[in-house]
Design an enzyme around this catalytic site. Structure first.
Site, PDB file in Angstrom:
ATOM      1  N   GLU A  94     -28.840  32.123  -8.352  1.00 27.09           N
ATOM      2  CA  GLU A  94     -27.771  31.903  -9.317  1.00 27.09           C
ATOM      3  C   GLU A  94     -27.414  33.212 -10.026  1.00 27.09           C
ATOM      4  OE1 GLU A  94     -28.614  27.223 -10.326  1.00 27.09           O
ATOM      5  OE2 GLU A  94     -29.553  28.699 -11.619  1.00 27.09           O
ATOM      6  N   CYS A 107     -24.775  38.535 -15.158  1.00 25.47           N
ATOM      7  CA  CYS A 107     -26.231  38.427 -15.152  1.00 25.47           C
ATOM      8  C   CYS A 107     -26.621  38.075 -13.718  1.00 25.47           C
ATOM      9  CB  CYS A 107     -26.639  37.330 -16.137  1.00 25.47           C
ATOM     10  SG  CYS A 107     -28.405  36.977 -16.093  1.00 25.47           S
ATOM     11  N   CYS A 114     -39.365  33.449  -8.226  1.00 25.03           N
ATOM     12  CA  CYS A 114     -40.056  34.532  -8.941  1.00 25.03           C
ATOM     13  C   CYS A 114     -41.546  34.360  -8.753  1.00 25.03           C
ATOM     14  CB  CYS A 114     -39.708  34.467 -10.432  1.00 25.03           C
ATOM     15  SG  CYS A 114     -40.281  35.906 -11.372  1.00 25.03           S
ATOM     16  N   CYS A 118     -44.275  33.047 -16.126  1.00 21.81           N
ATOM     17  CA  CYS A 118     -43.999  32.912 -17.556  1.00 21.81           C
ATOM     18  C   CYS A 118     -43.818  31.418 -17.867  1.00 21.81           C
ATOM     19  CB  CYS A 118     -42.742  33.691 -17.925  1.00 21.81           C
ATOM     20  SG  CYS A 118     -42.854  35.441 -17.495  1.00 21.81           S
ATOM     21  N   CYS A 121     -40.256  29.809 -18.725  1.00 18.54           N
ATOM     22  CA  CYS A 121     -39.090  30.127 -17.903  1.00 18.54           C
ATOM     23  C   CYS A 121     -38.971  29.167 -16.719  1.00 18.54           C
ATOM     24  CB  CYS A 121     -39.192  31.570 -17.406  1.00 18.54           C
ATOM     25  SG  CYS A 121     -37.815  32.043 -16.349  1.00 18.54           S
ATOM     26  N   CYS A 339     -30.486  32.176 -20.505  1.00 16.31           N
ATOM     27  CA  CYS A 339     -31.725  32.860 -20.133  1.00 16.31           C
ATOM     28  C   CYS A 339     -32.824  31.865 -19.828  1.00 16.31           C
ATOM     29  CB  CYS A 339     -32.260  33.677 -21.309  1.00 16.31           C
ATOM     30  SG  CYS A 339     -31.430  35.174 -21.638  1.00 16.31           S
TER      31      CYS A 339
END
Ligand code: SAH
Length: 346
Positions: A94, A107, A114, A118, A121, A339
């Site tokens: 995305e 962005c 990933c 975290c 996230c 975010c």
């Protein structure tokens, strides 16, 4: 779609020139094709109208042009646009267009999923499938530039590597993409308008400094106390704050570029005076500013945005220590584009 043909966009300009010479053609043909691929964004050999039909067929026999497709586009009621981008092998990432009164920021993602974990996230819940190639990063930027012109009548002005993935774990490809974005043969954007955001890989921050990169650096700090940081970013156990600090001092000594710390304040996690004091100490190691980011919930209730009083305490204590602090409001929350919300949900 299985193919053994090579992606022509994996070739450098020099390699393309050499290819044409090896085919008995002239070097400058390589320049022409390169321009079609990178400045004009051609997705088909047949679009390369100043190249002869035979040559186009020969290219077709040797190569493919891998490119992304914007699979689905969502527009938020605050103007934010989120693209679900399909890669040539069917995987999805995305990217987001964030408009403000003066700027349009892209962005972009650097990896599919990933490898970091975290806790706050949404992307961390997706397994890291692979790194993005330079052209896949470049194409996200081109797609957003087109949308910016279409919807806001102006070209893209800024780029942040704050989408999916950890850019410094795909450093070479991110660097190559930025070279294309900034080169006159690509988009000709100033590197000063680009920020790479990292959760803090010390060795790679030093490498960036050695490479004398011209773009900006943001570090997702979220806590300047090892225990706390490791509890929310387990990766901190491998790369503790002392190593991060040393790398950032090295970065500043070499580049003289101020560092931005991204920081979310959560209730009961990092909302005490002790947390702010540790942050202030950390900010003294190298010239820096703090960006307080609003928390975007990821549906598990484990993390809660801290109270306004806690945020105010951060602001007043940081300002009293002469540290620049900005508060960044979330954009595109209604379409999961803010975010930490990028998780291929749509
Ligand atoms: N891996 C890189 C870039 C991607 S994350 C990095 O860690 O910097 C981009 C920013 O969003 C980071 O600062 C990250 O800490 C922050 N972020 C992640 N999840 C978030 C959430 N749920 N709410 C607000 N910010 C979040």
């Amino acid at each position: 779609m299985e193919t053994t043909k090579k992606d022509i966009r994996a070739l450098t300009k020099e390699q393309l020139r050499e290819f044409f010479v090896a085919q008995g053609d002239q070097e400058f043909r390589g320049n022409q094709v390169y321009e079609w691929l990178w400045s004009k964004g051609a997705h088909k050999f047949e679009d390369m109208t100043n190249i002869s039909k035979d040559t186009r067929q020969m290219l077709q026999d040797h190569f493919v042009i891998n490119h992304i497709e914007v699979d689905q586009m969502q527009r938020s009621n605050d103007g934010t646009v989120k693209n679900a981008v399909r890669l040539h092998d069917g995987l999805i990432v995305e990217s987001v267009l964030i408009p403000t009164s003066k700027r349009t920021t892209a962005c972009v993602s650097s990896q599919v999923g990933c490898s970091l974990d975290c806790k706050f996230c949404a992307t961390s819940r997706l397994k890291r499938m692979r790194n993005l190639n330079p052209d896949e990063i470049f194409d996200q930027v081109v797609a957003i530039d087109k949308e910016s012109k279409l919807y806001f009548n102006r070209p893209l002005s800024n780029i942040v590597f704050m989408g999916m993935g950890e850019p410094l774990m795909n450093y070479n490809n991110v660097l190559k993409a930025i070279e294309k974005i900034t080169s006159p043969e690509g988009l000709g954007m100033s590197p000063k308008r680009i920020i790479v955001s990292t959760s803090g890989v010390p060795k790679m921050i030093k490498k960036m400094a050695d490479d004398e990169v011209k773009f900006g650096l943001a570090v997702s700090l979220h806590s300047a106390i090892d225990e706390v940081r490791t509890s929310i970013m387990p990766f901190n156990a491998t790369f503790p704050l002392a190593d991060l600090r040393e790398a950032l001092e090295y970065w500043y000594a070499k580049t003289k570029n101020t560092i931005t710390y991204e920081y979310v304040v959560w209730e009961g996690i990092n909302d005490s005076k002790k947390d702010v004091e540790a942050l202030i100490q950390f900010c003294k190691f190298a010239p820096s500013k703090v960006n307080l980011i609003e928390y975007n919930p990821i549906d598990d209730g484990q993390f809660q945005q801290a109270s306004n009083a806690a945020i105010e305490m951060y602001i007043s204590m940081l300002e009293a220590s002469n540290i620049t602090v900005t508060v960044r409001r979330s954009r595109g929350k209604d379409i999961d584009a803010a975010c930490g919300q990028l998780a291929n949900k749509s």
